[in-house]
Design a protein around this motif. Structure first.
Motif, PDB file in Angstrom:
ATOM      1  N   PHE A   7       0.837  -1.191   0.000  1.00  0.00           N
ATOM      2  CA  PHE A   7       0.000   0.000   0.000  1.00  0.00           C
ATOM      3  C   PHE A   7       0.878   1.250   0.000  1.00  0.00           C
ATOM      4  N   PHE A   8       1.926   1.208   0.836  1.00  0.00           N
ATOM      5  CA  PHE A   8       2.833   2.348   0.960  1.00  0.00           C
ATOM      6  C   PHE A   8       3.539   2.633  -0.371  1.00  0.00           C
ATOM      7  N   THR A   9       3.985   1.554  -1.039  1.00  0.00           N
ATOM      8  CA  THR A   9       4.700   1.762  -2.293  1.00  0.00           C
ATOM      9  C   THR A   9       3.762   2.231  -3.401  1.00  0.00           C
ATOM     10  N   SER A  10       2.461   1.860  -3.342  1.00  0.00           N
ATOM     11  CA  SER A  10       1.545   2.357  -4.372  1.00  0.00           C
ATOM     12  C   SER A  10       1.304   3.846  -4.201  1.00  0.00           C
ATOM     13  N   ILE A  11       1.334   4.308  -2.931  1.00  0.00           N
ATOM     14  CA  ILE A  11       1.237   5.756  -2.702  1.00  0.00           C
ATOM     15  C   ILE A  11       2.467   6.433  -3.292  1.00  0.00           C
ATOM     16  N   LEU A  12       3.628   5.810  -3.057  1.00  0.00           N
ATOM     17  CA  LEU A  12       4.864   6.368  -3.606  1.00  0.00           C
ATOM     18  C   LEU A  12       4.801   6.475  -5.117  1.00  0.00           C
ATOM     19  N   PHE A  13       4.202   5.436  -5.734  1.00  0.00           N
ATOM     20  CA  PHE A  13       4.182   5.433  -7.194  1.00  0.00           C
ATOM     21  C   PHE A  13       3.373   6.596  -7.749  1.00  0.00           C
ATOM     22  N   THR A  17       7.140  10.404 -10.101  1.00  0.00           N
ATOM     23  CA  THR A  17       7.866  11.321 -10.996  1.00  0.00           C
ATOM     24  C   THR A  17       8.646  12.391 -10.219  1.00  0.00           C
ATOM     25  N   LYS A  18       8.296  12.576  -8.930  1.00  0.00           N
ATOM     26  CA  LYS A  18       9.059  13.527  -8.102  1.00  0.00           C
ATOM     27  C   LYS A  18      10.403  12.925  -7.680  1.00  0.00           C
ATOM     28  N   TYR A  19      10.433  11.603  -7.630  1.00  0.00           N
ATOM     29  CA  TYR A  19      11.620  10.899  -7.134  1.00  0.00           C
ATOM     30  C   TYR A  19      12.504  10.337  -8.244  1.00  0.00           C
ATOM     31  N   VAL A  20      11.843   9.996  -9.372  1.00  0.00           N
ATOM     32  CA  VAL A  20      12.562   9.282 -10.435  1.00  0.00           C
ATOM     33  C   VAL A  20      12.200   9.884 -11.786  1.00  0.00           C
ATOM     34  N   ASP A  21      13.180  10.058 -12.632  1.00  0.00           N
ATOM     35  CA  ASP A  21      12.932  10.534 -13.999  1.00  0.00           C
ATOM     36  C   ASP A  21      13.459   9.483 -14.976  1.00  0.00           C
ATOM     37  N   PHE A  22      12.537   8.754 -15.595  1.00  0.00           N
ATOM     38  CA  PHE A  22      12.931   7.780 -16.613  1.00  0.00           C
ATOM     39  C   PHE A  22      13.263   8.523 -17.904  1.00  0.00           C
ATOM     40  N   LYS A  23      14.452   8.261 -18.436  1.00  0.00           N
ATOM     41  CA  LYS A  23      14.948   9.005 -19.601  1.00  0.00           C
ATOM     42  C   LYS A  23      14.661   8.291 -20.916  1.00  0.00           C
ATOM     43  N   SER A  24      14.997   6.991 -20.959  1.00  0.00           N
ATOM     44  CA  SER A  24      14.850   6.258 -22.220  1.00  0.00           C
ATOM     45  C   SER A  24      14.678   4.773 -21.941  1.00  0.00           C
ATOM     46  N   VAL A  25      14.175   4.069 -22.957  1.00  0.00           N
ATOM     47  CA  VAL A  25      14.047   2.624 -22.857  1.00  0.00           C
ATOM     48  C   VAL A  25      14.275   2.012 -24.229  1.00  0.00           C
ATOM     49  N   SER A  26      14.976   0.895 -24.234  1.00  0.00           N
ATOM     50  CA  SER A  26      15.173   0.118 -25.455  1.00  0.00           C
ATOM     51  C   SER A  26      14.593  -1.268 -25.224  1.00  0.00           C
ATOM     52  N   ILE A  55      10.773   1.418  -6.705  1.00  0.00           N
ATOM     53  CA  ILE A  55      10.363   2.061  -7.958  1.00  0.00           C
ATOM     54  C   ILE A  55       9.426   1.100  -8.685  1.00  0.00           C
ATOM     55  N   SER A  56       8.367   1.650  -9.281  1.00  0.00           N
ATOM     56  CA  SER A  56       7.373   0.806  -9.952  1.00  0.00           C
ATOM     57  C   SER A  56       7.245   1.119 -11.432  1.00  0.00           C
ATOM     58  N   LEU A  57       7.033   0.065 -12.206  1.00  0.00           N
ATOM     59  CA  LEU A  57       6.642   0.185 -13.618  1.00  0.00           C
ATOM     60  C   LEU A  57       5.282  -0.491 -13.767  1.00  0.00           C
ATOM     61  N   ASP A  58       4.454   0.015 -14.659  1.00  0.00           N
ATOM     62  CA  ASP A  58       3.182  -0.651 -14.933  1.00  0.00           C
ATOM     63  C   ASP A  58       3.437  -1.828 -15.863  1.00  0.00           C
ATOM     64  N   ALA A  59       2.908  -2.988 -15.489  1.00  0.00           N
ATOM     65  CA  ALA A  59       3.132  -4.206 -16.269  1.00  0.00           C
ATOM     66  C   ALA A  59       2.013  -5.187 -15.939  1.00  0.00           C
ATOM     67  N   LYS A  60       1.094  -5.379 -16.892  1.00  0.00           N
ATOM     68  CA  LYS A  60      -0.089  -6.214 -16.643  1.00  0.00           C
ATOM     69  C   LYS A  60       0.169  -7.666 -17.056  1.00  0.00           C
ATOM     70  N   ASN A  61       0.021  -8.577 -16.083  1.00  0.00           N
ATOM     71  CA  ASN A  61       0.059 -10.019 -16.358  1.00  0.00           C
ATOM     72  C   ASN A  61       1.298 -10.451 -17.143  1.00  0.00           C
ATOM     73  N   MET A  62       2.462 -10.045 -16.654  1.00  0.00           N
ATOM     74  CA  MET A  62       3.729 -10.390 -17.305  1.00  0.00           C
ATOM     75  C   MET A  62       4.578 -11.268 -16.398  1.00  0.00           C
ATOM     76  N   SER A  63       5.514 -11.977 -17.020  1.00  0.00           N
ATOM     77  CA  SER A  63       6.512 -12.739 -16.266  1.00  0.00           C
ATOM     78  C   SER A  63       7.859 -12.061 -16.454  1.00  0.00           C
ATOM     79  N   LYS A  84       7.559  -4.047  -9.257  1.00  0.00           N
ATOM     80  CA  LYS A  84       8.108  -3.198  -8.200  1.00  0.00           C
ATOM     81  C   LYS A  84       9.564  -3.591  -7.943  1.00  0.00           C
ATOM     82  N   LEU A  85      10.435  -2.628  -8.049  1.00  0.00           N
ATOM     83  CA  LEU A  85      11.873  -2.849  -7.865  1.00  0.00           C
ATOM     84  C   LEU A  85      12.254  -2.405  -6.463  1.00  0.00           C
ATOM     85  N   VAL A  86      12.710  -3.349  -5.643  1.00  0.00           N
ATOM     86  CA  VAL A  86      13.033  -3.055  -4.242  1.00  0.00           C
ATOM     87  C   VAL A  86      14.555  -2.961  -4.109  1.00  0.00           C
TER      88      VAL A  86
END
Length: 686
Positions: A7-13, A17-26, A55-63, A84-86
């Motif tokens: 619950f706490f980490t979902s609030i963080l998510f 964007t205040k804590y983390v700035d994703f720049k690029s992805v390949s 840090i969290s990324l959205d990812a539905k039903n993935m392995s 969720k990356l711990v």
């Protein structure tokens, strides 16, 4: 403790964007069309702005596997909604890599076609890219995407950006695409199919690529007739250079919407792939202009939340209309605004949600949003409006925006009362008819239209001369269509002279309006009405053929002979109608079985949803129902297009009221796929 932690980490998510700035992805991706799966290796570059432990990324039903930060394996939690990356993240640059696989339920679609071909395409807006690629549902997180895709050498593969490299490895090609500027995740796309393309350059030398299926080569020109012109117009009108390196347009089968403005690569529905006759009723011009305008208003600058969605849809709708004005003229432009004003006024009787609300309707976001811009444009003048638009786009490029950001730029060029404007056009559900009519009346066509519309309740004999003079004049077609609309409920003998005049306009739109308004055709008007069968319009021909067949049984063979080779649009509207009418005409065909088989074939998975629905509607209406028809009908319930699957479910519910039909559905149940059995069982138990 685990639940508190999540619950706490979902609030963080929510504040990530205040804590983390994703720049690029390949992403280096592979697709399995038989299993409808996608897998790949993903590589994110990001900056930690403040120390954070999750840090969290959205990812539905993935392995996921091999999840690493800077080459070091870390703990992660897969909630089937988020990855969720711990890790004790410290300020500075970081590098995230992992492998993933997914079998998406939405947002990535595998459309099987005849000859065992497939088309694969994505739809991120409203469906979330995070169903097929780990990303961010929050539009405020913008990053640079670069996708590489390996797929069968027989297919074309398209993604966002410029194709940097294409390499072969046995029976696979690897396509490497590259973007230079950031965008929101919902704009990420893939399209795979057997396509040809033609390449052009805009006036500003931007590469333009227009795709088509080989079978549609003769439809290329009508489909893309104004595409380059629209591009050149919008770039000049908006006053800001097209913000991306390339522009592509790709038609895809069974698309969910009319079109989608994926950055650099618009996808659109194949219903807009037309020949020169189809162009009259169903051309791509407006959708083309709308999706291209989004490349500035939506892709370059993105509304920060749904409340400000009009900054995308209202702007794209308005600038598309400006592009159409450049092509079709001012009378068209003002007539379209007049028509949408009527729609908005009618809807406002029951619609209580204004433009500045996340729950506003499409009509409100699109059409009322466009109307608001038209009022603003007219009120502050063209020069000031263009200056504000240019400044707004340049200041907030590759960022998210809200309505106040736009207003701040208007204030720099005008002292227009924006508070009153916001209350009237963005916060009220009422439509400001006096202001609208004042602006519309600058156009002589609309002056005449308003005059005609005031006569709606006037007895026909008292307005006969005005209506007659209007039909005989050279006034724009929309006014003549309004005249025809007023005749629908009048007595035939009284309106006949006006009907004849409407036919004699030789205007396709006016004649089509008349065709649809006259369900009962008197014998002495038959030969006049029959001329509609020769109009260069598949829609008019469909209407006319049906009503002539209904009204004049003694002439049915004659009408069927005339239309036996008609096909119509690419959804076979005329062919499916002809088959159903031929089968319903006693003794017309010597080979009814072959006609039945052809019509049933149109309802099968070899064809797109619109063709299948056309065929099924006619098969059921004309009571041509066997086990194959019922199986094809059940097949609709598992389709990805909700409108089509709803049609299937609703139709089955109606048929199940008949005990014989219920028995037939039970009989075919064991031969259906497991998904089809599931859907039919649900309906049988209702």
């Amino acid at each position: 403790m685990k639940y508190i932690f999540l619950f706490f980490t979902s609030i963080l998510f929510a504040q990530q964007t205040k804590y983390v700035d994703f720049k690029s992805v390949s992403g280096q991706l592979s697709l399995n069309s038989k299993e409808k799966m996608i897998s790949g290796t993903v590589d994110f570059q990001f900056e930690v702005l403040q120390d954070i432990d999750t840090i969290s990324l959205d990812a539905k039903n993935m392995s996921f596997s091999n999840v690493k930060i800077d080459e070091k394996e870390i703990m992660f939690i897969n909630t089937n909604k988020e990855l969720k990356l711990v890790y004790p993240f410290k300020k500075g640059q970081n590098h995230l890599t992992f492998n993933y696989t997914a079998k998406p339920k939405q947002a990535l679609y595998f459309v099987d076609m005849e000859n065992e071909e497939v088309q694969i395409w994505t739809q991120g807006q409203g469906r979330y890219t995070s169903n097929w690629f780990p990303s961010f549902d929050d539009v405020n997180e913008k990053l640079i995407f670069n996708l590489g895709i390996s797929y069968d050498v027989a297919y074309q593969v398209v993604s966002n950006g410029v194709l940097k490299e294409k390499t072969s490895n046995g029976n696979l090609n690897h396509w490497q695409y590259q973007m230079e500027k950031p965008m929101s995740s919902y704009l990420l796309m893939l399209a795979i199919g057997k396509y040809d393309k033609k390449e052009f350059k805009s006036k500003s030398r931007v590469p333009l690529e227009y795709y088509y299926e080989p079978k549609d080569a003769n439809r290329f020109e009508p489909t893309y007739r104004y595409s380059k012109r629209i591009f050149d117009f919008l770039e000049k009108e908006i006053g800001v250079k097209y913000p991306w390196k390339i522009n592509r347009q790709i038609p895809v089968r069974d698309f969910l919407y009319a079109g989608m403005e994926n950055t650099t690569s618009t996808l659109f529905a194949t219903r807009y792939v037309v020949d020169s006759i189809g162009f009259c009723d169903r051309n791509y011009t407006n959708v083309d202009a709308h999706e291209l305008a989004h490349h500035w208003f939506g892709d370059l600058i993105t509304a920060e939340s749904s409340k400000h969605h009009w900054l995308q849809e209202g702007f794209a709708t308005y600038f598309a209309l400006l592009a159409e004005k450049d092509i079709y003229g001012e009378d068209y432009f003002y007539s379209k605004l007049y028509d949408t004003a009527q729609q908005i006024k009618f809807a406002s009787r029951t619609d209580t949600i204004p433009v500045l609300n996340a729950k506003a309707s499409s009509l409100t976001f699109y059409e009322k949003g466009a109307w608001a811009l038209f009022v603003l444009h007219e009120s502050i003048g063209d020069k000031a409006f263009k200056k504000a638009i240019k400044s707004y786009l340049n200041i907030y490029a590759y960022q998210t925006v809200n309505t106040q950001n736009f207003f701040d730029e208007i204030k720099k060029v005008s002292d227009f009362d924006l508070d009153k404007f916001q209350k009237t056009w963005l916060e009220s559900t009422a439509f400001d008819t006096p202001t609208a009519n004042e602006l519309l009346s600058k156009n002589k066509t609309i002056q005449k239209r308003l005059e005609i519309d005031k006569l709606k309740k006037t007895p026909l004999k008292d307005k006969m001369d005005i209506l007659k003079n209007t039909l005989e004049s050279d006034v724009y077609q929309s006014v003549k269509e309004a005249v025809v609309d007023q005749l629908e409920n009048e007595k035939y003998e009284e309106k006949k002279p006006l009907l004849l005049l409407a036919m004699q306009t030789h205007n396709i739109n006016v004649r089509q309006n008349l065709a649809g308004s006259l369900n009962k055709i008197p014998e002495d008007f038959r030969t006049n009405y029959e001329t509609l069968l020769d109009d260069k319009s598949y829609q008019t021909q469909e209407i006319a053929l049906y009503w002539l067949w209904r009204n004049f049984p003694e002439h049915r063979n004659e009408y069927l002979d005339k239309s036996k080779n008609w096909i119509g649009f690419n959804d076979y509207n005329l062919r499916t109608l002809w088959l159903s009418l031929a089968l319903s005409t006693p003794n017309y065909s010597n080979e009814p079985d072959s006609l039945i088989n052809e019509l049933i074939a149109f309802s099968s998975t070899k064809y797109e949803a619109t063709t299948r629905q056309n065929a099924l509607e006619k098969l059921i209406a004309f009571k041509i129902i066997n086990d194959q028809v019922l199986s094809n009908l059940v097949g609709t319930t598992t389709h990805h297009m909700w409108q089509f699957s709803k049609f299937g479910r609703d139709t089955i519910r109606l048929l199940l009221k008949n005990p014989e039909m219920r028995a037939s559905f039970n009989r075919i149940l064991p031969n259906l796929t497991s998904d089809e059995q599931f859907q039919l069982n649900r309906l049988l138990k209702e």
